[in-house]
Structures are given as structure tokens and as C-alpha cells.
Design an enzyme around this catalytic site. Structure first.
Site, PDB file in Angstrom:
ATOM      1  N   GLU A 113       2.414  -4.512   5.400  1.00  0.00           N
ATOM      2  CA  GLU A 113       1.693  -4.167   7.188  1.00  0.00           C
ATOM      3  C   GLU A 113       0.753  -2.853   7.352  1.00  0.00           C
ATOM      4  O   GLU A 113       0.095  -2.641   8.451  1.00  0.00           O
ATOM      5  CB  GLU A 113       3.434  -3.305   8.159  1.00  0.00           C
ATOM      6  CG  GLU A 113       3.153  -3.009   9.238  1.00  0.00           C
ATOM      7  CD  GLU A 113       4.731  -2.771  10.281  1.00  0.00           C
ATOM      8  OE1 GLU A 113       4.720  -2.237  11.084  1.00  0.00           O
ATOM      9  OE2 GLU A 113       5.333  -2.659   9.998  1.00  0.00           O
ATOM     10  N   THR A 114       0.464  -2.336   6.236  1.00  0.00           N
ATOM     11  CA  THR A 114      -0.598  -1.223   5.971  1.00  0.00           C
ATOM     12  C   THR A 114      -1.565  -1.973   6.337  1.00  0.00           C
ATOM     13  O   THR A 114      -2.827  -1.422   7.652  1.00  0.00           O
ATOM     14  CB  THR A 114      -0.170  -0.360   4.862  1.00  0.00           C
ATOM     15  OG1 THR A 114       1.290   0.615   4.983  1.00  0.00           O
ATOM     16  CG2 THR A 114      -1.343   0.862   4.594  1.00  0.00           C
TER      17      THR A 114
END
Length: 166
Positions: A89-90
Site C-alpha cells: 500500500e505504501t
């Protein structure tokens, strides 16, 4: 500026910052090419800092970051699946934010991660590659690989692109 003029290379950002909407590439002493931004938000006190994630490159089509396995394991000493999800997700969100541009923000709306093999030491690298970059949605495929280049996980992140709140 002509196509043959050299690009300006800004100084590295202060500690605790990550690439933001305006980026350029510099070369770090031990990390190789690193993308930096003068308008980067701080990562102090965020999950990125707690997980030990280091952002290496950010562009609308691609983002790369590393994360240590140590400190991000489950009780059996293996990389925690949730840690892989955080890395996915980062890097996907960072690329989506670059695509969204100034005055907009990217927010994750769907995340999936398939785990292929375990990692018990070293560093894993997450590489996000754009699958779709539209006006309201951006989707990235993210590979997570160990230091030997073996795929540990594959993720997919879709972000909604919104106008930033004042």
C-alpha cells in the site's frame, strides 16, 4: 530548456521526509538513484517510519521502497503478511499520489496481497508498476522481492484520486 541540457539535481531532503508531488532524481551514497521532493510530507511518527520503510524512487508510473524483515515478523520469525501489505500500500499510494498531482490526494480503496514464499531475514523490496492511471482511479501491481530477487508476494492497490481538502 533544451533536450540536451543537464537536469538540476537538488540537495537531499531533510531526514524524515518522503517524495511528494514535485520530484527529481539524485544519487545517494550507498542506495543508488533516489527520488526526492522539495514538498515532501514528513514520515516521522507514521507507519512508514515504524516499519522501517525507505523510499527509493517515486514517479507516477513506478515507485520502489525497501523494508527490513527484522522487526516486521510474526511469532515464527517470518515476514508478517500484514507487513507485506503495508509495503504494497505504501509504494502504490506514493506512485498514485505522484499521478494525482498537486492539489489532489490519493486514497487507497482496495488492497489485495498474495503471499508466495517466506522471508526470514534481510530486506524486501516493493516495486509498484502502474496498471491504470485515470482521472479518478489509479491501480498498481506491486511485487515484493527478497534480496535474492525471489518474489515473496504480489499485491494490487487501487486508489481513488480526490481533490485535496483545504
Amino acid at each position: 530548456m533544451s533536450d540536451t541540457a543537464p537536469a538540476a539535481v537538488p540537495a537531499p531532503l531533510p531526514e524524515g521526509t518522503t517524495p511528494g508531488p514535485t520530484t527529481s532524481t539524485t544519487t545517494g551514497p550507498t542506495t543508488g538513484p533516489t527520488t526526492r521532493s522539495a514538498t515532501s510530507p514528513t514520515t516521522r511518527g507514521t507507519l512508514i517510519e515504524r516499519m522501517g520503510i525507505e523510499v527509493r524512487e517515486v514517479a507516477p508510473d513506478r515507485a520502489v521502497a525497501t523494508m527490513p524483515v527484522a522487526g516486521n515478523t510474526q511469532p515464527h520469525g517470518l515476514l508478517h503478511g500484514g507487513a507485506s501489505g503495508v509495503l504494497v500500500e505504501t509504494v502504490g499510494s506514493l506512485a498514485a499520489q505522484e499521478h494525482a498531482g498537486a492539489g489532489r490526494r490519493a486514497v487507497g480503496i482496495e488492497l489485495s496481497v498474495t503471499h508466495h514464499r517466506s522471508a526470514s531475514e534481510g530486506v524486501v523490496t516493493g516495486t509498484a508498476t502502474a496498471v491504470h492511471r485515470g482521472g479518478t482511479l489509479a491501480t498498481y501491481e506491486v511485487t515484493v522481492e527478497d534480496a535474492s530477487g525471489r518474489r515473496v508476494a504480489t499485491g494490487r492497490l487501487t486508489c481513488m484520486l480526490l481533490d485535496a481538502r483545504a
